[in-house]
Design a protein around this motif. Structure first.
Motif, mmCIF file in Angstrom:
data_model
loop_
_atom_site.group_PDB
_atom_site.id
_atom_site.type_symbol
_atom_site.label_atom_id
_atom_site.label_comp_id
_atom_site.label_asym_id
_atom_site.label_seq_id
_atom_site.Cartn_x
_atom_site.Cartn_y
_atom_site.Cartn_z
ATOM 1 N N THR A 175 0.870 -1.254 -0.017
ATOM 2 C CA THR A 175 0.009 -0.109 0.012
ATOM 3 C C THR A 175 1.000 1.322 -0.056
ATOM 4 O OG1 THR A 175 -1.617 -1.078 1.011
ATOM 5 C CG2 THR A 175 -1.657 1.211 1.105
ATOM 6 N N ALA A 176 2.027 1.199 0.788
ATOM 7 C CA ALA A 176 2.837 2.462 0.903
ATOM 8 C C ALA A 176 3.573 2.863 -0.421
ATOM 9 C CB ALA A 176 3.764 2.256 2.254
ATOM 10 N N ALA A 177 3.881 1.723 -0.848
ATOM 11 C CA ALA A 177 4.892 1.717 -2.236
ATOM 12 C C ALA A 177 3.702 2.425 -3.251
ATOM 13 C CB ALA A 177 5.389 0.511 -2.688
ATOM 14 N N THR A 178 2.616 1.714 -3.471
ATOM 15 C CA THR A 178 1.528 2.144 -4.353
ATOM 16 C C THR A 178 1.233 3.503 -4.242
ATOM 17 O OG1 THR A 178 0.737 -0.080 -4.369
ATOM 18 C CG2 THR A 178 -0.586 1.739 -5.221
ATOM 19 N N LEU A 179 0.917 3.931 -2.925
ATOM 20 C CA LEU A 179 0.525 5.613 -2.649
ATOM 21 C C LEU A 179 1.534 6.338 -3.019
ATOM 22 C CD1 LEU A 179 -1.887 4.964 0.481
ATOM 23 C CD2 LEU A 179 -2.416 6.035 -1.845
ATOM 24 N N HIS A 225 8.016 -0.142 -7.447
ATOM 25 C CA HIS A 225 9.059 0.735 -7.309
ATOM 26 C C HIS A 225 8.612 1.929 -6.705
ATOM 27 C CE1 HIS A 225 12.235 -1.371 -9.517
ATOM 28 N NE2 HIS A 225 11.450 -1.957 -10.024
ATOM 29 N N PRO A 226 8.857 2.292 -5.139
ATOM 30 C CA PRO A 226 8.446 3.631 -4.559
ATOM 31 C C PRO A 226 9.203 4.650 -5.147
ATOM 32 C CG PRO A 226 8.609 1.932 -2.910
ATOM 33 C CD PRO A 226 9.183 1.395 -4.204
ATOM 34 N N VAL A 227 8.860 5.914 -5.405
ATOM 35 C CA VAL A 227 9.291 6.881 -5.958
ATOM 36 C C VAL A 227 10.601 7.272 -5.366
ATOM 37 C CG1 VAL A 227 9.347 9.433 -6.761
ATOM 38 C CG2 VAL A 227 7.364 8.072 -7.092
ATOM 39 N N ARG A 228 10.735 7.300 -3.950
ATOM 40 C CA ARG A 228 11.846 7.423 -3.071
ATOM 41 C C ARG A 228 12.711 6.098 -2.640
ATOM 42 N NH1 ARG A 228 8.514 11.004 1.074
ATOM 43 N NH2 ARG A 228 6.834 9.254 0.057
#
Length: 349
Positions: A77-81, A156-159
């Motif tokens: 969820t965190a990676a998607t958001l 892939h999270p942005v950060r």
């Protein structure tokens, strides 16, 4: 010190207004917009909705409840958001309370500190995109003796690292939060009692990790009401304070009641809880000391709010998240703008 806005729970009949508040906060340069969850609206859906209709403001969960999701699901969820928002997500976690954990999720409220530590370890490992393996007291990944295999996150999270916050009240939780998190989400934070209620424990945790409080984000959520009659404004938040100090939990386990006692309101906290749990909510609200409300809120004209903002900044607050009082959109928007004006008057912008 930066400003945030806390939208609280979605679905309370002001959803369109909440979106307008978030968009105005974005326009005004607020740092972050938080959304909550309990046993109604879920935070990720709300945050995705807000992120799609804002441009710069960060979106944050205050909180995602640990008993509601496996740690791997939270990492997804965190990676998607973070990806959908263009790198604007902040992950706030918390164990909730025994009533919600056991009554709503069917998850035993035991060993909350150990469970949180293990949960954070798994979330961080999953979001680092390592193959996910873990052997702990609460989770074992993959499950032994079955067909499961160690997988790695495909998003892939942005950060490189999504900021991770923990909602903490008690001394042990605060100390662990200082040790393992990037920030702390706190309620009923009084600058005058910051050291004994919050900072001392956070600092001890940072020292365990070989760090200081520099770079650590201390984020209290603070009710705000504007006007000239401070006593009348304090009365607005009497039911809110009585709910938390008197009714948020059981007679044996209420973190907010214990916090009020640590602030020196031993007798008053006992009376509020006794009346609230007996069904006398009005009596409980009447028993809340005006000083407790004033010290944990922003009340009065803009000049007085600016003075209090200086006190919060001096006490180590780095992000001040506002929950403006008001039943109309116009009142809430006016409060947002007053927040910016007060921050500028305080010399903190």
């Amino acid at each position: 010190m930066r400003l945030g806005i806390n939208l609280g729970y979605w679905g309370a009949g002001m959803d369109a207004d909440n979106l307008a508040v978030a968009r105005e906060a974005d326009r005004l340069g607020y740092s972050v917009c938080w959304a909550a969850e309990a046993y109604g609206s879920d935070a990720p859906t709300v945050l995705a909705w807000v992120a799609a209709q804002t441009e710069r403001i960060d979106i944050g969960s205050a909180i995602l409840q640990i008993p509601a999701r496996t740690p791997a699901m939270t990492a997804m969820t965190a990676a998607t958001l973070d990806s959908l928002s263009g790198g604007r997500f902040r992950l706030g976690l918390g164990v909730s309370g025994p009533q919600v954990s056991e009554g709503w999720y069917g998850v035993k409220f035991d060993k909350p500190l150990a469970r949180t530590r293990e949960y954070v370890e798994i979330v961080r490992k999953a979001m680092s995109r390592e193959r996910l393996t873990h052997e702990g007291e609460h989770w074992t990944l993959p499950l032994p003796g079955g067909p499961g295999k160690a997988l790695k996150l495909t998003v892939h999270p942005v950060r490189e690292e999504v900021p991770l916050y923990i909602a903490a009240i008690g001394p042990k939780n605060l100390e662990q939060t200082g040790e393992i998190a990037d920030g702390a989400l706190v309620l009923f934070f009084a600058p005058e009692h910051a050291e004994e209620t919050t900072l001392g424990a956070l600092r001890a945790g940072r020292e365990k990790a070989g760090r200081t409080l520099d770079g650590f984000d201390l984020v209290p959520t603070v009710p705000m009401a504007l006007g000239d009659d401070v006593d009348a404004l304090a009365d607005i938040f009497r039911p809110y304070t009585a709910l938390y100090v008197g009714g948020m939990g059981s007679a044996r386990q209420n973190f907010y009641n214990k916090l009020a006692r640590r602030m020196g309101y031993e007798k008053e906290a006992a009376e509020i809880q006794e009346k609230y749990l007996a069904g006398d909510k009005q009596g409980a609200a009447a028993a809340v000391p005006r000083e407790l409300i004033d010290s944990t809120s922003l009340l009065g004209p803009v000049e007085r709010v600016a003075d209090r903002m200086q006190a919060y900044a001096a006490a180590g607050v780095t992000t001040l998240s506002l929950t403006p009082a008001g039943f109309t959109l116009e009142e809430r928007i006016a409060a947002l703008r007053a927040g910016v004006e007060a921050l500028e008057r305080a010399g903190l912008a």
